[in-house]
Design a protein around this motif. Sequence first.
Motif, PDB file in Angstrom:
ATOM      1  N   LEU A   1       5.859  14.100   9.112  1.00 59.52           N
ATOM      2  CA  LEU A   1       5.861  13.614   7.741  1.00 59.52           C
ATOM      3  C   LEU A   1       5.367  14.749   6.860  1.00 59.52           C
ATOM      4  CD1 LEU A   1       4.182  10.110   8.253  1.00 59.52           C
ATOM      5  CD2 LEU A   1       6.618  10.589   7.997  1.00 59.52           C
TER       6      LEU A   1
ATOM      7  N   CYS B   1       7.147  11.533   0.419  1.00 61.06           N
ATOM      8  CA  CYS B   1       6.890  11.720   1.846  1.00 61.06           C
ATOM      9  C   CYS B   1       8.226  11.709   2.564  1.00 61.06           C
ATOM     10  CB  CYS B   1       5.994  10.600   2.362  1.00 61.06           C
ATOM     11  SG  CYS B   1       5.731  10.590   4.145  1.00 61.06           S
TER      12      CYS B   1
ATOM     13  N   ALA C   1      10.196  11.981   6.135  1.00 63.23           N
ATOM     14  CA  ALA C   1      10.105  11.907   7.590  1.00 63.23           C
ATOM     15  C   ALA C   1      11.279  12.661   8.193  1.00 63.23           C
ATOM     16  CB  ALA C   1      10.122  10.457   8.050  1.00 63.23           C
TER      17      ALA C   1
ATOM     18  N   ILE D   1      11.692   4.008  11.206  1.00 67.85           N
ATOM     19  CA  ILE D   1      10.378   4.375  10.680  1.00 67.85           C
ATOM     20  C   ILE D   1       9.415   3.212  10.669  1.00 67.85           C
ATOM     21  CG2 ILE D   1       9.163   5.150   8.611  1.00 67.85           C
ATOM     22  CD1 ILE D   1      11.506   6.989   8.048  1.00 67.85           C
TER      23      ILE D   1
ATOM     24  N   MET E   1       5.338   1.917   6.151  1.00 66.82           N
ATOM     25  CA  MET E   1       4.778   3.185   5.718  1.00 66.82           C
ATOM     26  C   MET E   1       3.545   2.911   4.873  1.00 66.82           C
ATOM     27  SD  MET E   1       8.165   5.268   4.504  1.00 66.82           S
ATOM     28  CE  MET E   1       7.338   6.860   4.456  1.00 66.82           C
TER      29      MET E   1
ATOM     30  N   SER F   1       0.683   0.151   1.052  1.00 69.61           N
ATOM     31  CA  SER F   1       1.577   0.118   2.200  1.00 69.61           C
ATOM     32  C   SER F   1       2.824  -0.676   1.839  1.00 69.61           C
ATOM     33  CB  SER F   1       0.886  -0.488   3.421  1.00 69.61           C
ATOM     34  OG  SER F   1       0.526  -1.840   3.177  1.00 69.61           O
TER      35      SER F   1
ATOM     36  N   ARG G   1      10.189   3.032  -1.110  1.00 68.04           N
ATOM     37  CA  ARG G   1      10.787   3.797  -0.025  1.00 68.04           C
ATOM     38  C   ARG G   1      12.287   3.820  -0.183  1.00 68.04           C
ATOM     39  NH1 ARG G   1       9.107   0.889   5.326  1.00 68.04           N
ATOM     40  NH2 ARG G   1      10.507   2.431   6.236  1.00 68.04           N
TER      41      ARG G   1
ATOM     42  N   GLY H   1       9.465   8.142   1.477  1.00 69.56           N
ATOM     43  CA  GLY H   1       8.517   7.211   0.889  1.00 69.56           C
ATOM     44  C   GLY H   1       7.953   7.833  -0.376  1.00 69.56           C
TER      45      GLY H   1
ATOM     46  N   CYS I   1       0.418  10.537   3.890  1.00 69.82           N
ATOM     47  CA  CYS I   1       1.458   9.584   4.254  1.00 69.82           C
ATOM     48  C   CYS I   1       1.266   9.206   5.725  1.00 69.82           C
ATOM     49  CB  CYS I   1       2.819  10.231   4.040  1.00 69.82           C
ATOM     50  SG  CYS I   1       4.234   9.187   4.401  1.00 69.82           S
TER      51      CYS I   1
ATOM     52  N   VAL J   1       2.854   6.656   9.037  1.00 68.07           N
ATOM     53  CA  VAL J   1       3.749   5.678   9.651  1.00 68.07           C
ATOM     54  C   VAL J   1       3.096   5.246  10.954  1.00 68.07           C
ATOM     55  CG1 VAL J   1       5.986   5.268  10.712  1.00 68.07           C
ATOM     56  CG2 VAL J   1       5.826   6.602   8.599  1.00 68.07           C
TER      57      VAL J   1
END
Length: 120
Positions: free
Chosen positions: A4, A22, A24, A31, A34, A50, A71, A78, A95, A97
């Motif tokens: 990330l 963010c 990934a 994912i 997040m 979140s 997201r 994100g 960030c 996950v």
Amino acid sequence: QVQLVESGGGLAQPGGSLRLSCLASGNIFSIGAMGWYRQAPGKQRELVASITTVGMTNYADSVKGRFTISRDTAKNMGYLEMNSLRPEDTAVYYCNVPHMATQAGYVEVWGQGTLVTVSS
């Protein structure tokens, strides 16, 4: 290997805005939820916001009404939109996950963090 990477931190004046991103990347199957955390100097890391896979959100009381988490699943991105910033928002933002599905199984992944400084 999955990772990330946060971006968008920097210096903002009180009352100003910043948008954190963010990304990934890596061999990712899915994912999942997040989250954004922050850690101010001398303080413990705390959950800021979140978001689940279906878009349900949760916020720390200190940021409700000022921050918005979102997201883009298709882009593995994100975001954390931060408005009406206060000096007490100054921190390194991370960030997270908690359950990323990868070739190696489910793993928790943290970004390296991005510094947000709110000061006049």
